[in-house]
Scaffold this active site. Structure first.
Site, PDB file in Angstrom:
ATOM      1  N   GLU A  27       0.905  -1.201  -0.043  1.00  0.00           N
ATOM      2  CA  GLU A  27      -0.154   0.041  -0.010  1.00  0.00           C
ATOM      3  C   GLU A  27       0.976   1.287   0.063  1.00  0.00           C
ATOM      4  O   GLU A  27       1.823   1.432   0.588  1.00  0.00           O
ATOM      5  CB  GLU A  27      -1.022   0.055   1.208  1.00  0.00           C
ATOM      6  CG  GLU A  27      -1.861   1.132   1.299  1.00  0.00           C
ATOM      7  CD  GLU A  27      -2.811   1.229   2.325  1.00  0.00           C
ATOM      8  OE1 GLU A  27      -3.804   2.255   2.426  1.00  0.00           O
ATOM      9  OE2 GLU A  27      -2.564   0.472   3.233  1.00  0.00           O
ATOM     10  N   ASN A  72      -6.825   1.755   2.651  1.00  0.00           N
ATOM     11  CA  ASN A  72      -7.421   2.983   2.533  1.00  0.00           C
ATOM     12  C   ASN A  72      -7.040   4.120   1.383  1.00  0.00           C
ATOM     13  O   ASN A  72      -7.537   4.860   0.822  1.00  0.00           O
ATOM     14  CB  ASN A  72      -7.500   3.558   4.027  1.00  0.00           C
ATOM     15  CG  ASN A  72      -8.079   2.938   4.967  1.00  0.00           C
ATOM     16  OD1 ASN A  72      -8.611   1.854   4.844  1.00  0.00           O
ATOM     17  ND2 ASN A  72      -7.754   3.418   6.296  1.00  0.00           N
ATOM     18  N   GLU A 173     -13.111  -1.308   2.589  1.00  0.00           N
ATOM     19  CA  GLU A 173     -13.678  -1.020   3.681  1.00  0.00           C
ATOM     20  C   GLU A 173     -14.543  -0.165   3.749  1.00  0.00           C
ATOM     21  O   GLU A 173     -14.780   0.752   4.187  1.00  0.00           O
ATOM     22  CB  GLU A 173     -12.497  -0.708   4.871  1.00  0.00           C
ATOM     23  CG  GLU A 173     -11.621  -2.022   5.120  1.00  0.00           C
ATOM     24  CD  GLU A 173     -10.501  -1.635   6.128  1.00  0.00           C
ATOM     25  OE1 GLU A 173     -10.403  -0.427   6.532  1.00  0.00           O
ATOM     26  OE2 GLU A 173      -9.600  -2.427   6.365  1.00  0.00           O
ATOM     27  N   TYR A 244      -7.301  -7.300  12.794  1.00  0.00           N
ATOM     28  CA  TYR A 244      -6.021  -6.892  13.139  1.00  0.00           C
ATOM     29  C   TYR A 244      -5.840  -7.249  14.713  1.00  0.00           C
ATOM     30  O   TYR A 244      -7.168  -7.096  15.173  1.00  0.00           O
ATOM     31  CB  TYR A 244      -5.627  -5.632  12.771  1.00  0.00           C
ATOM     32  CG  TYR A 244      -5.482  -4.882  11.682  1.00  0.00           C
ATOM     33  CD1 TYR A 244      -4.044  -5.449  11.185  1.00  0.00           C
ATOM     34  CD2 TYR A 244      -6.319  -4.590  10.583  1.00  0.00           C
ATOM     35  CE1 TYR A 244      -3.737  -5.031   9.609  1.00  0.00           C
ATOM     36  CE2 TYR A 244      -6.058  -4.437   9.506  1.00  0.00           C
ATOM     37  CZ  TYR A 244      -5.078  -4.689   8.820  1.00  0.00           C
ATOM     38  OH  TYR A 244      -4.687  -4.161   7.266  1.00  0.00           O
ATOM     39  N   GLU A 292      -6.657  -8.671   4.589  1.00  0.00           N
ATOM     40  CA  GLU A 292      -5.829  -7.922   5.420  1.00  0.00           C
ATOM     41  C   GLU A 292      -5.767  -8.753   6.868  1.00  0.00           C
ATOM     42  O   GLU A 292      -6.886  -8.661   7.296  1.00  0.00           O
ATOM     43  CB  GLU A 292      -6.257  -6.307   5.664  1.00  0.00           C
ATOM     44  CG  GLU A 292      -6.008  -5.670   4.466  1.00  0.00           C
ATOM     45  CD  GLU A 292      -6.305  -3.905   4.596  1.00  0.00           C
ATOM     46  OE1 GLU A 292      -6.183  -3.640   5.632  1.00  0.00           O
ATOM     47  OE2 GLU A 292      -6.684  -3.554   3.431  1.00  0.00           O
TER      48      GLU A 292
END
Length: 510
Positions: A27, A72, A173, A244, A292
């Site tokens: 990313e 993001n 997301e 996470y 993720e």
């Protein structure tokens, strides 16, 4: 010393080990790209600016898929800014992490990197500030042979042959309040369905990933996914999950049970998808892309308002969430990957987040050699040795009490069998603060010999690898095993992860 008993039966399998299980996120966040995979002028960089030391470690780690460009980050990206002559690319304000994005590393540079890394690309389209037309234009640029506006644009940029990218994520997301272009479930579901439909008109061979419920603490968890799939079920192929975890103060057993939470998320996502499929009377079964997952010390990410991120300043490649991982973190990461593999019948794509510097197994600094964090090793070892089929096993072991999750098994075990070679790999996570004995009954298998036995954890759980001392935490060889009457006995140190490799050919030589 307590025992954990398992039985290996070659006829009882879950699914083949998915090749795409060992992916990673690349990313444009912090120093993952700039100062990570790409750093022109670095002693280890090639003529294109790609750091060869990072590339070599990515190959060693066994990364099979690279998800790009976010995260993001993607939700405010204009992909057209990332292609063409570098000198003509504009710098932009990147809204997710409040960074300055120069676009000197873009789509074609990433594709060159994946080819060198021997990793399949997984492309994410901007579904925050953009939509259907831009997703189709990007697909035309990457996958259409030529003779059209965007395919000819690619050819003019020096890339004659189409890339043929197969995996496409419709946004990232999109249910999250932190996301640029957050959408309601109905809004996203309708748009995702139409986007997938249009993209498959361009290239019917692609596989499409729909956003699902992205954060397990959101009140809309699972219900958001169900509503999305009411509209998009027949057009998408995967639902995305993210997870996470970080150490829980006073509850080590709970932290090391993070993999069990991953399993609960998978079970809920599968149940939700299958319910919608049954309701629609569909003959299709959607897969899960757990694209993720990682240990993230999120409590250290100090911002006053997680949704406004006003403490993040407009910088180029700032140092963001460059967590240093301990031996204990390596044990936790190993358990998470074991849990993903145990669900390989439905989880056929997974990506560790992220690859370099940003909560990553690989760290890199200007002017010096990249190094492996503790979490690098369990990922690399399972990517290398988890081959063939995942076996269906039921460990028999005592429970430990977790203040967070209640009673959890003291030991978790995963095993794979490669039918072609006969090789078996056994992976064991000991959550207990005391040593345990692993007993593996193998009467249904041929005579075996142990050809590899390594351990991580056990002692010095707070040890870390650093630039100055990059090998403080590595897999340690062990001889604490024996095979008698086709039963393997192995000692599991307290709070540890163990890998045992067995080979029938070695037994014949013995």
């Amino acid at each position: 010393m307590s025992n954990c008993d398992v039985t290996l039966e070659p006829g009882f399998t879950i699914a083949p080990v998915p090749p795409r299980m060992f992916g990673a996120l690349v990313e444009h966040m912090g120093r993952c790209v700039y100062g990570g995979v790409y750093e022109p002028g670095h002693p280890k960089a090639d003529a294109a600016g790609l750091r060869q030391d990072v590339l070599q470690l990515a190959r060693e780690m066994g990364v099979t898929m690279a998800r790009y460009p976010g995260g993001n980050f993607v939700s405010s990206l204009d992909w057209e800014d990332t292609v063409g002559p570098v000198a003509e690319r504009p710098a932009r304000l990147e809204l997710a992490w409040r960074e300055i994005e120069p676009n000197t590393f873009g789509l074609n540079e990433f594709m060159s990197w994946t080819q060198l890394a021997e990793a399949e690309p997984m492309m994410v389209v901007n579904f925050g500030t953009r939509g259907i037309a831009d997703a189709c234009n990007l697909l035309e640029y990457t996958n259409f042979p030529g003779g059209t506006k965007y395919s000819d644009l690619r050819i003019s940029h020096g890339v004659r042959d189409p890339y043929g990218i197969k995996m496409w994520c419709i946004g990232n997301e999109q249910d999250g309040p932190w996301q640029i272009g957050q959408k309601s479930a109905v809004e996203y579901g309708l748009a995702a369905a139409e986007t997938a439909k249009a993209m498959k008109r361009i290239d019917p061979t692609i596989e499409v990933v729909s956003c699902a419920s992205s954060w397990r603490f959101l009140p809309t968890m699972n219900s958001w996914q169900a509503t999305v799939l009411e509209h998009a079920y027949e057009y998408v192929d995967y639902v995305s999950l993210h997870g996470y975890f970080e150490p829980i103060e006073g509850d080590r057993a709970g932290y090391l049970a993070s993999g069990l939470v991953i399993e609960e998320l998978i079970d809920a996502a599968v149940a939700t998808s299958d319910y919608v499929g049954a309701k629609l009377r569909s003959k299709r079964k959607l897969q899960v892309a757990f694209d993720e997952w990682n240990v993230w010390y999120e409590s250290r990410f100090s911002i006053d308002d997680r949704y406004a991120d006003q403490n993040l300043t407009w910088e180029f490649a700032p140092r963001l969430i460059e967590d240093t991982y301990t031996a204990e973190d390596a044990v936790a990461v190993a358990g998470m990957l074991m849990s993903l593999l145990k669900h390989s019948d439905r989880v056929t794509v997974a990506c560790l987040s992220e690859l370099v510097n940003v909560i990553a197994p690989i760290r890199a600094e200007p002017g010096s050699e990249a190094w492996r964090q503790s979490t690098f090793y369990p990922f690399a070892l399972m990517a290398r040795y988890a081959r063939g089929h995942v076996l269906r096993i039921e460990p028999r072991v005592e429970k430990l009490h977790s203040a967070t999750y209640g009673d959890v098994p003291a030991v978790d075990v995963l095993a794979t069998l490669d039918a072609e070679s006969g090789a078996v790999a056994v992976f064991a996570l000991n959550r207990h603060s005391e040593p345990m004995t692993l007993q593996v009954a193998m009467r249904a298998l041929p005579e075996m010999s142990v050809v590899g036995h390594v351990v991580m954890g056990g002692t010095r759980l707070d040890a870390t690898n650093t630039e100055a001392s990059p090998e403080q935490v590595v897999p340690e060889p062990s001889t604490e095993h024996e095979i008698t009457d086709r039963k393997l006995l192995a000692q599991l140190p307290p709070t540890s992860w163990t890998m045992l490799r067995l080979d029938p050919a070695a037994a014949l030589r013995d």
